[in-house]
Design a protein around this motif. Structure first.
Motif, short mmCIF file in Angstrom:
data_model
loop_
_atom_site.label_atom_id
_atom_site.label_comp_id
_atom_site.label_asym_id
_atom_site.label_seq_id
_atom_site.Cartn_x
_atom_site.Cartn_y
_atom_site.Cartn_z
N ASN A 119 0.81 -1.22 0.00
CA ASN A 119 0.00 0.00 0.00
C ASN A 119 0.84 1.27 0.00
N ASP A 120 2.16 1.12 -0.11
CA ASP A 120 3.08 2.26 -0.14
C ASP A 120 2.88 3.20 1.05
N THR A 121 2.82 2.61 2.24
CA THR A 121 2.71 3.43 3.46
C THR A 121 4.07 3.74 4.06
N ALA A 122 5.08 2.93 3.70
CA ALA A 122 6.44 3.05 4.27
C ALA A 122 6.46 2.73 5.76
N LEU A 123 5.44 2.04 6.25
CA LEU A 123 5.35 1.70 7.67
C LEU A 123 5.39 0.18 7.83
N ILE A 124 6.35 -0.29 8.62
CA ILE A 124 6.49 -1.74 8.79
C ILE A 124 5.39 -2.29 9.69
#
Length: 410
Positions: A119-124
């Motif tokens: 989802n291209d959130t850049a959150l692991i």
């Protein structure tokens, strides 16, 4: 004019961080290991930083297991000792000091975590378990790339290649590069992002260069997990403090510094400045040039306590010092993910960096340099000076006219 000069000097004085205590650096590669290290790939660097009243010891290890750093504050007369046969077998208490340390603290590069950021959130923390892989640093083949030192710094560059997880029979190409820097004074490091260090700190720079990603992941990102071990109170969580800065002179475009404060152990004063800290700027670079155009962001997450304390530091140099009795130790994990939304993921350049400082005492604070202060002083002082000169000129010009009028009236 005097007031403008005083103003400029005051600004310069405020910018000057003051005189820091200089330490004397000495270092040894595999100290005292002769025949035991001749047939093995051993890289353990002992750095001793002597001050006027105490000594900071650093042990940087890449021998067997996870890359680790040990920091210890001791009396000036104390020495670090290594029982090499036991140390190479990773037995507990094979690293010890001639006198009890005042404070000890360690960091393990625990995991390199790959996650599929669909989802291209850049959150692991939004990725599920099925979208996550873990690379364990102990399964890289670590080799010494370079070592340079003098009386002002010690630089150690290591490179890990040929990843092979023997337990899961997983192999990856690509490399992880770790650069460690030891210092003796207060200054900015020469390596971008030019972190501010003191004489009580060491810098770690991590580069993921061409690391093969999971073939089933279309949008791979990476995160780095550090395991923090030390004399801190195990019941007190570490404190993460992102700080804003007005100056981006040394790291253009980045106006923030992230600090993780490690609480002191119960035997010390509860003041925060008696513990250790981690510090970094939330920036990663996607190119070896490390320019503003090749920068992306990092994201830190709340520290987490370690559940399996008994085996947490196995296969590391810290196990050789602390042993298995970790009940009274602080054991917490710090995770930092590399990348930001819309940056093209890891596959765009196959290159990422992260730089952080490990230190003892009060973290240094960024201040305006003398050059910036001089520019500000000129910008503020020059208009003031022009106004003063213009005012004096008008006063002087009017004085003779008034005197002439008085003379004619007589």
């Amino acid at each position: 004019m005097a007031s403008a000069l005083t103003f400029c000097l005051l600004l310069v004085a405020l910018a000057n961080p003051g005189c820091s205590t200089r330490r004397t650096l000495r270092s040894w590669m595999n100290p005292g290991c002769d025949e035991h290290c001749q047939r093995r790939n051993v890289t353990t660097l002992y750095l001793r930083a002597d001050g006027a009243n105490d000594t900071l010891h650093y042990l940087w290890d890449f021998t067997v297991g996870r890359p680790s750093v040990l920091l210890a504050l001791t009396p000036a007369s104390a020495w670090l000792n290594i029982s090499w046969p036991d140390y190479l077998d990773r037995r507990e208490y094979s690293v010890f000091f001639s006198e009890p340390p005042v404070y000890t603290f360690g960091v393990i590069v625990n995991k390199i975590i790959e996650f599929n950021d669909v989802n291209d959130t850049a959150l692991i923390d939004t990725a599920d378990v099925a979208s996550t892989n873990v690379l364990y640093p102990e399964y890289f083949d670590w080799r010494l790339a370079s070592l340079s030192k003098n009386d002002e710094f010690v630089y150690l560059d290591m490179e890990g290649n040929s990843y092979h997880d023997t337990a899961k029979n997983i192999s990856r190409y690509g490399s992880i590069k770790l650069s460690l820097r030891g210092f003796c004074t207060f200054d900015h490091a020469d390596m971008v992002p030019h972190m501010l260090h003191t004489e009580n700190s060491t810098q770690v720079d991590i580069v993921l260069d061409g690391v093969q990603t999971n073939e089933t992941f279309s949008k791979s990102r990476f995160a780095i997990e550090l395991l923090v071990v030390g004399n801190g109170d195990p019941e007190i969580p570490m404190f993460v403090d992102p700080k804003k800065s007005l100056d981006d002179e040394h790291t253009p475009g980045i106006f923030e510094v992230v600090e993780v404060r490690i609480p002191p152990h119960k035997g010390l004063d509860s003041a925060l400045n008696t513990g250790a800290y981690l510090q970094w700027r939330p920036v990663s670079y996607t190119s070896a040039l490390r320019e503003v155009t090749s920068s992306t962001e990092t994201m830190q997450y709340p520290p987490r306590k370690v559940s399996n304390r008994a085996n947490a530091i196995d296969r590391s140099m810290l196990h050789c010092y602390y042993g298995r009795d970790t009940g009274t130790l602080l054991l917490q994990k710090v995770t930092v993910s590399l990348g930001s939304r819309g940056d093209g993921f890891y596959k765009k350049t196959n290159y990422l960096t992260w730089t952080f400082i490990i230190g003892y005492g009060t973290p240094p604070e960024e201040k305006f340099s003398n050059l910036v202060i001089m520019i500000i002083s000129i910008g503020l002082g020059l208009p003031l000076l022009i106004m003063v000169i213009a005012g004096l000129y008008l006063c002087i010009r009017r004085m003779p006219k008034r005197q002439g009028d008085v003379y004619l009236s007589q």
